[in-house]
Design a protein around this motif. Sequence first.
Motif, short mmCIF file in Angstrom:
data_model
loop_
_atom_site.label_atom_id
_atom_site.label_comp_id
_atom_site.label_asym_id
_atom_site.label_seq_id
_atom_site.Cartn_x
_atom_site.Cartn_y
_atom_site.Cartn_z
N LYS A 151 -2.63 16.03 2.84
CA LYS A 151 -3.81 15.17 3.25
C LYS A 151 -3.40 14.03 3.90
CE LYS A 151 -6.75 14.74 -0.24
NZ LYS A 151 -7.56 14.30 -1.38
N LEU A 152 -2.16 13.15 3.94
CA LEU A 152 -1.85 12.09 4.46
C LEU A 152 -1.57 12.13 5.97
CD1 LEU A 152 -1.47 9.12 4.02
CD2 LEU A 152 0.95 9.82 3.31
N GLU A 174 -9.76 11.92 10.08
CA GLU A 174 -10.58 12.07 9.06
C GLU A 174 -11.79 13.01 9.09
OE1 GLU A 174 -9.84 7.81 6.76
OE2 GLU A 174 -11.74 8.02 8.14
N LYS A 179 -8.20 14.87 7.44
CA LYS A 179 -6.97 14.15 6.67
C LYS A 179 -7.58 12.76 6.03
CE LYS A 179 -4.03 17.11 8.02
NZ LYS A 179 -3.68 17.69 6.81
N ARG A 180 -6.67 12.17 5.34
CA ARG A 180 -7.01 10.63 4.76
C ARG A 180 -5.98 9.65 5.46
NH1 ARG A 180 -10.55 10.16 0.26
NH2 ARG A 180 -10.44 8.01 1.39
N GLU A 374 -2.52 4.79 -2.06
CA GLU A 374 -3.21 5.78 -1.21
C GLU A 374 -2.05 6.64 -0.72
OE1 GLU A 374 -6.31 4.20 0.93
OE2 GLU A 374 -7.62 4.61 -0.38
N LYS A 377 -0.51 8.83 -3.39
CA LYS A 377 -1.33 9.82 -3.95
C LYS A 377 -1.64 11.04 -2.79
CE LYS A 377 -4.72 7.17 -5.35
NZ LYS A 377 -5.99 6.73 -5.73
N TRP A 378 -1.72 10.65 -1.51
CA TRP A 378 -2.05 11.65 -0.74
C TRP A 378 -0.85 12.24 0.04
CZ3 TRP A 378 -6.05 7.86 2.26
CH2 TRP A 378 -6.83 7.34 1.34
N ASN A 381 1.28 13.50 -3.59
CA ASN A 381 0.50 14.34 -4.82
C ASN A 381 0.50 13.44 -6.01
OD1 ASN A 381 -0.93 16.15 -2.83
ND2 ASN A 381 1.05 17.56 -3.05
N ASN A 667 -12.66 18.02 5.73
CA ASN A 667 -12.19 17.03 4.90
C ASN A 667 -12.70 17.33 3.58
OD1 ASN A 667 -11.60 14.52 3.27
ND2 ASN A 667 -11.47 13.52 5.27
N ASP A 669 -12.75 15.58 1.04
CA ASP A 669 -13.23 14.41 0.13
C ASP A 669 -14.85 14.05 0.65
OD1 ASP A 669 -11.19 13.80 -1.25
OD2 ASP A 669 -10.21 12.78 0.47
#
Length: 783
Positions: A151-152, A174, A179-180, A374, A377-378, A381, A667, A669
């Motif tokens: 994700k990152l 994004e 992506k984040r 963030e 986390k991204w 994981n 995405n 999210d």
Amino acid sequence: MERTLQKAVVLGSGVMGAAIAAHLANAGLSVTMLDRKIGGQRLAQTALEQLPRQKPSPLYSKRVLERIRAGSFEEDLTAVGEADWVIEAIVEQLEAKQELLAEVEKHWKTGTIVSSNTSGISIAAMSRQTGESFRRYFMGTHFFNPPRYMKLVELIPTEETDPEAVAAVKRFCESRLGKRVVLAKDTPNFIANRIGTYGLLVTMHEMAKHGLSVSAVDALTGPVLGRPKSATFRTLDMVGLDTFVHVANNVHRQASDPEEKAAFEVPAVMKEMLQNGQIGEKAGRGFYQVVRTGGEKVIEQWDAASGSYIARDKARFPSLEAARNAKTLKEKLRVLTEAGDPGGRFVWTVMKKVLLYSAYKLPEIADDPLAVDEAMKWGFNWELGPFETWDALGVERTAKRMKDEGDTLPSWIEDMLAAGRTSFYEKKEGRTFYFLPVGQAKELYRRPEFLSLRSLKERQGAVLMSNAGASLIDLGDDVACLEFHSPNNAVGPDILQMLFRSLEEVRSHYRGLVIANEGRHFCVGANLMLLLMEAQDDNWLEIDRMIRQFQEASMAIKYFEKPIVSAPFGMTLGGGVELAIPAAVVQASAETYMGLVETGVGLIPAGGGTKELLMRFTRNVDYDGKVDLQPFVNRAFETIGMAKVSTSAQEAKELGYLRTTDRISLNRDSQLYDAKRMVIALSDAGYSPPERESCRVVGEPGRAVLQMALYQMRGGGHITEHDELIGRKLAHVLTGGQRPANAVVSEQALLDLEREAFLSLCGEPKSQARMQHMLLKGKPLRN
């Protein structure tokens, strides 16, 4: 700066360059991938040819390859002049990158964004020799590997980078790449690799100090801490020890603080393993290796003391068992870190050092705690970032414990505590704030498309009704959401009951409905355990009732008078497909693995899936009743019979599970927001449900064609006798039962055929054996 990025040039076709090129093409861009020519070989062309063979695939579909062109630096660098975005992804050497950027600038047009995918080299140093105008549009874009799945993206501007260019790339990553994005400072290894590498080195040091084995550390640093199952050393084997050492040395080389420099010194055991070629999975051995003993695969762990691989040991710590039994991650963390046994002391020491290091690195590597959380986390994981972990443990009491043990807190945390603030994040009136190192509170900004069921449910009155399997939630703007939350989101009577109740509520009070959830997967199918138990008890009336209810649910979704949008993601299998595809529109996540897989457990789809796929395949061609439908029936037979599962939402369209009118959210999210917006758009357009339809079938002659194919496959040893039986049952449904060619049948007639075939297969001992094997082993049985 509103930019439309349509053409990209990727410089470098190694592991990362080729994967980035593939994902840009996934997003619809035209991509030129360039690399060196060595003799007569074009490295980029070779990399392009290898993309479809890689696992996991970097491509949404093989058709994506049509958007990628391969070329060379020597002949095709002029392509830079036509690009909207140029991404450098060559070897991690400053001089090589500087030389290439100098060549790029010769062909560059003003305003084109250029970025480097470096994992830690200084962005400013890389572009120092280029012109001022070029530097305004130059930045770092650190994609995490593999780019399609991780994700990152860390976005690293320099002091000279145009803020509008940075904002444009952030928006694009994004919205188009899914992506984040985290804004990072131009420091060694940026944010995630800086914290992650430090944490792993601390883990290695404390592992030796506490006398723990490789497998024990992985047991203590995996899911029980909210980390991936690969934990520490399995992750390191996947990444590669050579890659990890390179990243660690990058900080060690550039660190000015002696204490930090010492912390990034690679341990002797790692250096020895590197010299011995024990670099991980790509070498077949790392901290683990797989050997065959008596025909079975056995995983062994590296034992540094003996210098050999030994059997894995079972981690047995009272704190670990207690943490595993705790209900929430917050409880697990507290149980483990407050325990006094060796496992608990190890976890506390490692966690304490990572929390302190993360706090001391602000604001050097990032402006605020949120960026660090963030990124971890991204990029790694983690369920909770360092500062969220600190909040979960209790900042005040954790800080006291640290000081009691002789540690020094960063002054900004001391100031925060002195001001009476006892957490990094704070919720007020439904909004979340975080605190900056300088002490001001800043509201967390969440774009509206990052709609979250978890956050919504914290609002009083948001949950309209609920049972053990599902809930109805108010999304706002007169749109409701049916959320699954049964174990593995398997469909049982409770979910179906809540569906019917939700339709009544939406009929009276809402514009439409979204079917979604935030589990690991959308839905793995029907409740197989319940079905097997009923079959073993010969409770055929109950199974018949269950299937009828499931069929009624799928038909209710299809013909509901208000718009319903389903939002599948991850594993969407069997019954999950049958509840998703009847919706007016499917708003799928790009990573949706969709398939009717019932034949794998000795059954056929009977919740409307067989009927729906047949009607979709034939409806699209049967305009005047004169088209030969056999090839399209064959396609449905093959798709269901072989239990084909898509590797992406794009491939789900190619397989026919999704329609051309269905939508894809790159995405994950933003998927819920996209689905809600689709409900509103359909409602505003005056939505009306589809008309009831019938289907022309190929009848008994068409069934003979399918049965002949089964006979040949059985004779060739490709399928078992029971596979052939399942295939005959499926063929009976898809050809319309005991009907002549070109007969027209209703949807209900096809549903009745589905149900009859399903019930008869439930009574087969070999089908029951397949169901039991799937429940016990998690994989199909061929019997």
